[in-house]
Write a protein that holds these residues in place. Structure first.
Motif, PDB file in Angstrom:
ATOM      1  N   TRP A 153      38.520 -35.478  40.910  1.00 19.26           N
ATOM      2  CA  TRP A 153      37.145 -34.592  41.037  1.00 19.26           C
ATOM      3  C   TRP A 153      37.033 -34.298  42.395  1.00 19.26           C
ATOM      4  N   ASP A 155      35.525 -33.971  45.664  1.00 16.74           N
ATOM      5  CA  ASP A 155      34.394 -34.725  46.444  1.00 16.74           C
ATOM      6  C   ASP A 155      34.153 -33.970  47.746  1.00 16.74           C
ATOM      7  N   GLU A 162      32.117 -43.509  43.535  1.00 17.19           N
ATOM      8  CA  GLU A 162      33.490 -43.785  42.766  1.00 17.19           C
ATOM      9  C   GLU A 162      33.187 -43.355  41.484  1.00 17.19           C
ATOM     10  N   ARG A 168      39.366 -39.181  43.307  1.00 19.88           N
ATOM     11  CA  ARG A 168      38.895 -38.110  44.223  1.00 19.88           C
ATOM     12  C   ARG A 168      40.133 -37.114  44.529  1.00 19.88           C
ATOM     13  N   SER A 170      39.971 -35.704  47.576  1.00 20.32           N
ATOM     14  CA  SER A 170      40.545 -36.016  48.785  1.00 20.32           C
ATOM     15  C   SER A 170      41.469 -37.174  48.866  1.00 20.32           C
TER      16      SER A 170
END
Length: 555
Positions: A153, A155, A162, A168, A170
């Motif tokens: 996802w 972020d 979380e 994430r 990143s």
């Protein structure tokens, strides 16, 4: 030389690009290194060509580390942001096929799309406005998405809680190595004719089809689109149209990246105010949009506050471009060299485009001429014979831009592309003796009233001249007496009011009586796709329901 039939071929003086997207981009990064490649205004991020190259390599490495391999499919389900561009470049570098997922999709459509092409990984926004993307994925679960192994996802620099079972973006990126030797190793095995992208076409009936496009398809199309706009490294192109569609991804990103120009995103979704603010703040020289976007910008109450004097070029496309809107864009937005592009996803997408030096009367009234290395012909939909100049028929196109095919659907591919390689568009068009093409409507939109063929586009163009009309769409409705009758949906300009009789009076004596709409509805908005394509079939359905029209009884 004047054409004697509606068949034209584009110039072939500039060679086609036979590199992959990754190789071409790396060459551009070496040449344009420190220049701005990407500005994402809503994220507050800027990347030079070298930075974009480094981050794309890092992501390519991260995707390989997940266990993905050339030929695997990876989905991107997001509005416009830095992550989207990184995915576009990174997947191309290592032969992974990027699958564009429409942000408007809900669970059933998402399930169909991901399973149809066998996506192994998906990068998604967590949410947008009322759409909870992670929630929809949880609802589907591994049982209904058996092939999906990885979800990341997007972020905001580590912000947010979380999410169980989801990585994430990143963190995914951080796991990559921009110097990973596998990137160059794989790059050497790739061909320009390899599939690199799947885009689902939004059919009005049946399931969407996955148009599969190659490096050669979209890289060359992006390049020649940029040539029409006369893009250079000095240009900064504001792109408010969505990336999941060819308009943002090819006419926007690839047109810039093939010319060393700067990509500028004003926001993740379309907002007329942020477009105006970003054009001024970033001193943009180009602006893309569908007609409804340009109308929203022109009619914004704060429009006159902004300095748009840096604007020069851009593209209006996505649906027929009203002549009156084009004139306003040229006069009030400084877009003296704006071009019109015409095409479809299956042709990468642009087949015809006007250029910055196309005479204004041709630029506002046609979609220009056939693009380089392509052929366009207008044929009789019944016989397939090429028609004379000025005669309406179906537009067909052939050349490097025609898609690889519909993903794992040979039958539908054969229906669209004939044995001689011509893509049948389903669009009605005319071509004049100079080769300028005018789109007059969809074959399915043609209205036949009492034996008279009526093109809704013609009525729309006339009604745009009414001083109170901001936007208008015309469709045909079933009618027992005449077969079909015209219906106009009208959006009036802010602060104005109009009546149906007022609109009809405006038509009288100006257009033939049978072209005057019988039904006139005043609405606030039109049903449309995320890319701004008006869904005329929904207007038809809504009016049939409202008027209690039973199609079988009127047949």
């Amino acid at each position: 030389m004047a054409l004697t039939e509606s068949l034209d071929r584009g110039p072939t003086d500039v060679p086609l690009i036979e590199q992959t997207i990754g190789d071409f981009f790396d060459d551009m990064a070496r040449r344009q290194g420190a220049r701005d490649a990407l500005v994402s205004a809503h994220e507050g991020r800027r990347l030079s060509y070298l930075e974009l190259q480094r981050e794309s390599n890092r992501l390519a490495s991260a995707l390989l580390t997940l266990g993905l391999a050339p030929g695997d499919r990876v989905g991107i389900w997001s509005h416009n942001n830095v992550a989207w561009v990184l995915m576009q470049i990174a997947t191309a570098k290592v032969g992974i096929i990027l699958v564009n997922i429409n942000p408007a999709y809900r669970t059933a459509e998402l399930e169909y799309a991901l399973n149809k092409v066998g996506c192994k990984a998906l990068v998604t926004m967590p949410q947008f406005k009322t759409s909870d993307y992670l929630g929809m994925l949880r609802e589907l679960g591994p049982q209904r998405l058996p092939l999906l192994q990885h979800i990341a996802w997007i972020d905001k620099e580590g912000a947010g809680d979380e999410v169980a079972g989801v990585q994430r973006f990143s963190a995914l990126l951080a796991g990559g190595d921009p110097e990973d030797p596998r990137i160059a190793q794989i790059g050497r095995t790739l061909k320009a004719t390899d599939p690199v992208n799947i885009q689902f076409t939004s059919g009005t009936t049946g399931f969407p089809k996955g148009a599969t496009l190659t490096h050669r398809n979209i890289l060359n199309n992006g390049f020649f689109i940029g040539e029409c706009m006369k893009l250079t490294p000095e240009d900064r192109l504001c792109i408010p149209v969505p990336l999941y569609h060819c308009f943002g991804m090819v006419l926007g990103n690839l047109a810039c990246l093939t010319h060393g120009a700067t990509i500028v995103y004003p926001n993740d979704g379309f907002d007329p105010l942020t477009v105006l603010q970003t054009v001024q703040a970033e001193r943009c020289t180009g602006l893309h949009g569908v007609p409804t976007m340009f109308i929203a910008e022109l009619d914004h109450p704060r429009f006159k506050e902004f300095d748009l004097s840096t604007l020069r070029t851009g593209i209006m496309a996505g649906s027929p471009c009203p002549i009156e809107v084009m004139k306003r864009v040229v006069d009030q937005m400084h877009l003296s060299e704006i071009t019109i592009a015409y095409g479809m996803t299956e042709t990468s997408p642009v087949s015809c485009q006007s250029s910055t030096d196309t005479p204004l009367d041709k630029r506002v009234a046609t979609v220009g001429k056939v693009q380089p290395y392509l052929e366009v012909k207008i044929v009789d939909p019944e016989t397939g014979a090429i028609v004379a100049p000025g005669t309406s028929g179906e537009l067909c196109t052939r050349g490097y831009s025609v898609m690889h095919g519909y993903w794992e659907d040979a039958e539908k591919t054969r229906e669209a592309i004939d044995a001689e390689g011509w893509m049948h568009t389903g669009d009605l068009a005319t071509m004049d003796a100079e080769g300028y093409v005018n789109i007059v409507g969809r074959i399915k939109d043609l209205v036949i009233r009492g034996g008279e063929n009526i093109y809704p586009r013609e009525i729309e163009e006339f009604l745009y001249r009414h001083p109170k009309i901001q936007d208008v769409q015309v469709v045909g409705l079933p009618d027992r007496k005449y077969g079909e009758e015209l219906c106009a949906w009208v959006i009036v300009k802010p602060g104005q009011a109009a009546t149906a009789d007022e609109i009809r009076d405006f038509c009288k004596g100006q257009i033939a009586h049978y072209k005057v709409p019988k039904y006139i509805e005043f609405v606030k908005e039109f049903p449309m796709t995320v890319t701004g394509k008006i869904q005329k079939f929904k207007i038809r359905e809504a009016m049939k329901q409202q008027l209690g029209i039973d199609e079988e009884k009127t047949a």
